[in-house]
Design an enzyme around this catalytic site. Structure first.
Site, mmCIF file in Angstrom:
data_model
loop_
_atom_site.group_PDB
_atom_site.id
_atom_site.type_symbol
_atom_site.label_atom_id
_atom_site.label_comp_id
_atom_site.label_asym_id
_atom_site.label_seq_id
_atom_site.Cartn_x
_atom_site.Cartn_y
_atom_site.Cartn_z
ATOM 1 N N ASP A 137 30.019 -5.599 -32.670
ATOM 2 C CA ASP A 137 30.214 -4.490 -33.619
ATOM 3 C C ASP A 137 29.487 -4.737 -34.941
ATOM 4 O O ASP A 137 29.672 -3.996 -35.902
ATOM 5 C CB ASP A 137 31.697 -4.203 -33.845
ATOM 6 C CG ASP A 137 32.401 -5.282 -34.647
ATOM 7 O OD1 ASP A 137 32.059 -6.467 -34.458
ATOM 8 O OD2 ASP A 137 33.301 -4.953 -35.442
ATOM 9 N N ASP A 193 29.540 -6.904 -37.421
ATOM 10 C CA ASP A 193 30.078 -7.306 -38.721
ATOM 11 C C ASP A 193 29.878 -8.799 -38.968
ATOM 12 O O ASP A 193 29.998 -9.259 -40.093
ATOM 13 C CB ASP A 193 31.554 -6.900 -38.881
ATOM 14 C CG ASP A 193 32.489 -7.510 -37.854
ATOM 15 O OD1 ASP A 193 32.020 -8.209 -36.925
ATOM 16 O OD2 ASP A 193 33.718 -7.299 -37.975
ATOM 17 N N SER A 227 35.315 -6.286 -31.515
ATOM 18 C CA SER A 227 34.474 -7.241 -32.226
ATOM 19 C C SER A 227 33.810 -8.226 -31.268
ATOM 20 O O SER A 227 33.050 -7.832 -30.406
ATOM 21 C CB SER A 227 35.292 -7.954 -33.299
ATOM 22 O OG SER A 227 34.463 -8.707 -34.147
#
Length: 562
Positions: free
Chosen positions: A296, A298, A143
């Site tokens: 990533d 998100d 992340s």
């Protein structure tokens, strides 16, 4: 124990040669940190420093996890191995290698896999699990963590990260693997490994484009600066903006999938320094908003031009603006469900819930980790008791339409651009919208501080901090009385000396203190980084008063843990 594990690794015939060289060059402190424990699953799966050792992310610890996950998939029934597992990965060091190695290990158990041809966002991996009808999914990512990290997330058949009940089953199977170094991939069945790409992309884009509420909004007067922070949002967000006609300029230096994140101080949109280059672009281009996604894709961070200056919004603030826009438009268009529900977490600002209430939307709280929101979505999908209209966390992640079951930055980028254009037509910036919410519902100042404590000593210190706060519960914070507190480890709430149960939650190491002035402070160890995190939601009569209170509360908590 540490030396025994170290010797087992350094002398094992199957040890990866690069890892062996690293082991031979380790000093005692590094050996201790690399072997004092086995790397664990946290709120977002398994995440840690890349390198040799049982407490590191490397090909051997990934293989151990994959053997456990393979046995879990097989336990789901005979057809699970044919349904298979979708596998995605980001731009980090070893992400591609770990993804392909995961496919090989699973295939050696007779499990079909679908591996993306190149890096893709985490939400698209969640989508792929659902779209392909898989039994599970794997995402190789760390992340927003620094370049030294990588990680491994697991998903169920609904495209949701494994909740504790399922994760515990996988963990038991992972722990049953006695020798991670003995796992090989020479029994891989290449015929079970399928490469996926554009066909899944197109279906994902189609679903993202369908979230638009005002697709014909005037886009001519808003310019966007967009940065993917070297990560996976680069192609999807550009593609979505190209198809919808938004005007954007990409931060080219940060569009390359660079695992070293060379052109950004940090890839984390929670950190102000991550916007430095994008803000230079914004000034040069006279842009209206800056959007930054983590590697990533998100999470999405936002900066807004307001009164000639660029104002960074927190995840709570951008979430509140999205709630106001989406709920007002659903209501105006007669599309708001009668049984609408919004989800956020116990460390998310109270402002979002107040906005939701204004539009007749119920708010349900979950623990930190979007898997808990995904679990709620799945529940109501079956019972139809309530209808999902939004979900978000304070940590810059939101989900607008649940065709994905994780945070989805491309969706957020599209909806925020639409909101910016909509409000611009009314002569408002997104900061104006936020200030209007403060005037209507009360002023809130949200913030987070972290105490970074790496290694074995750090882990022990974090445990000590949490234990101390439990044993000596604060009666006041900065001279403001604590009127109630919640302990999510014991699942108890205490108010006026009366203890009640916290229902609907699993046990988690979180403490939350409610103050007399309507503010609260929460404390929890990070599930993904060696940090103890402190969350503040401070209510004031003005922005200035809320800021002053925040500083006082932060200092008081810092003093309390010394």
């Amino acid at each position: 124990m540490i030396l025994e594990q170290y010797n087992r690794w350094v002398n094992h015939p199957n040890i990866d040669p690069a890892l062996k060289e690293e082991l031979l060059n380790m000093d005692e402190k590094t050996k201790n940190d690399a072997f004092y424990t086995n790397i664990e699953f946290g709120t977002a799966g398994m995440r840690g420093l890349l390198g040799a050792g049982t407490n590191r992310i490397n090909v051997h610890t990934i293989r151990k996890a994959n053997v456990g996950f393979a046995n879990y998939i097989l336990s789901l029934g005979e057809d699970a191995k044919d349904k298979g597992v979708a596998i995605g990965y980001d731009n980090r060091h070893m992400s591609y290698e770990f993804a392909m190695d995961s496919a090989k290990v699973l295939s050696s158990f007779g499990i079909t896999t679908y591996v993306f041809e190149s890096l893709r966002p985490t939400p698209e991996l969640s989508f792929a699990v659902r779209h392909l009808g898989c039994a599970g999914g794997i995402m190789i990512t760390a992340s927003h963590n620094p370049k030294e990290y990588n990680g491994y997330k697991l998903y169920d058949e609904k495209g949701c990260q494994l909740v504790p009940a399922l994760a515990s089953k996988v963990i038991a199977l992972v722990n049953a693997v006695e020798d991670e170094l003995a796992i090989k991939t020479d029994q891989a069945d290449e015929s079970l490994i399928h490469i996926i790409g554009k066909e899944v992309d197109e279906e994902y884009y189609k679903n993202v484009l369908a979230i638009q509420l005002n697709p014909d909004v005037n886009k001519d007067d808003i310019k966007i600066i967009f940065t993917p922070q070297h990560g996976t949002s680069n192609i999807p967000v550009k593609e979505i903006y190209d198809r919808t006609g938004y005007h954007y300029v990409a931060v080219e230096e940060q569009c390359t999938p660079d695992p070293d994140f060379s052109n950004t101080p940090t890839p984390n949109p929670e950190e102000p320094s991550s916007y430095n280059l994008a803000l230079e672009y914004a000034v040069r281009e006279d842009a209206d908003i800056v959007l930054s996604c983590d590697p990533d894709a998100d999470r999405m961070g936002v900066a807004v031009k307001h009164n000639g200056e660029y104002v960074l919004l927190t995840g709570n603030q951008s979430g509140s603006v999205l709630i106001e826009y989406i709920f007002s438009q659903l209501t105006e268009k007669g599309r708001m469900p009668k049984n609408a529900v919004m989800f956020n977490t116990v460390v998310t600002s109270d402002l979002g819930e107040k906005i939701a209430s204004k539009y007749g939307v119920e708010t349900e709280k979950t623990l930190t980790g979007f898997k808990f929101i995904g679990e709620k979505v799945a529940k109501y999908e079956v019972t139809h008791e309530k209808e999902y209209v939004f979900g978000y966390e304070e940590s810059y992640g939101s989900l607008i339409s649940p065709f994905v079951r994780d945070k989805d930055a491309p969706q957020a980028c599209l909806m925020l651009a639409e909101a910016a254009c909509y409000y611009h037509a009314q002569g408002k910036t997104l900061v104006d919208v936020l200030n209007g919410l403060y005037a209507e519902l009360g002023t809130y100042q949200e913030s987070q501080t972290s105490l970074s404590l790496a290694g074995q000593e750090g882990a022990m210190r974090i445990k000590q901090i949490m234990a101390t706060l439990r044993e000596h519960t604060p009666k006041e914070i900065a001279k403001t009385a604590v009127v109630a507190y919640e302990d999510y480890k014991t699942l108890k709430r205490v108010e006026n000396g009366q203890e009640t149960d916290l229902n609907g939650f699993t046990n988690s190491d979180v403490l939350k203190f409610y103050l007399k002035d309507g503010s609260w402070v929460a404390v929890r160890p990070s599930g993904t980084e060696p940090k103890c995190k402190f969350y503040y939601c401070v209510k004031g009569n003005s922005i200035q008063e809320a800021k002053e209170k925040t500083e006082a509360y932060q200092k008081a908590m810092s003093d309390a843990i010394q």
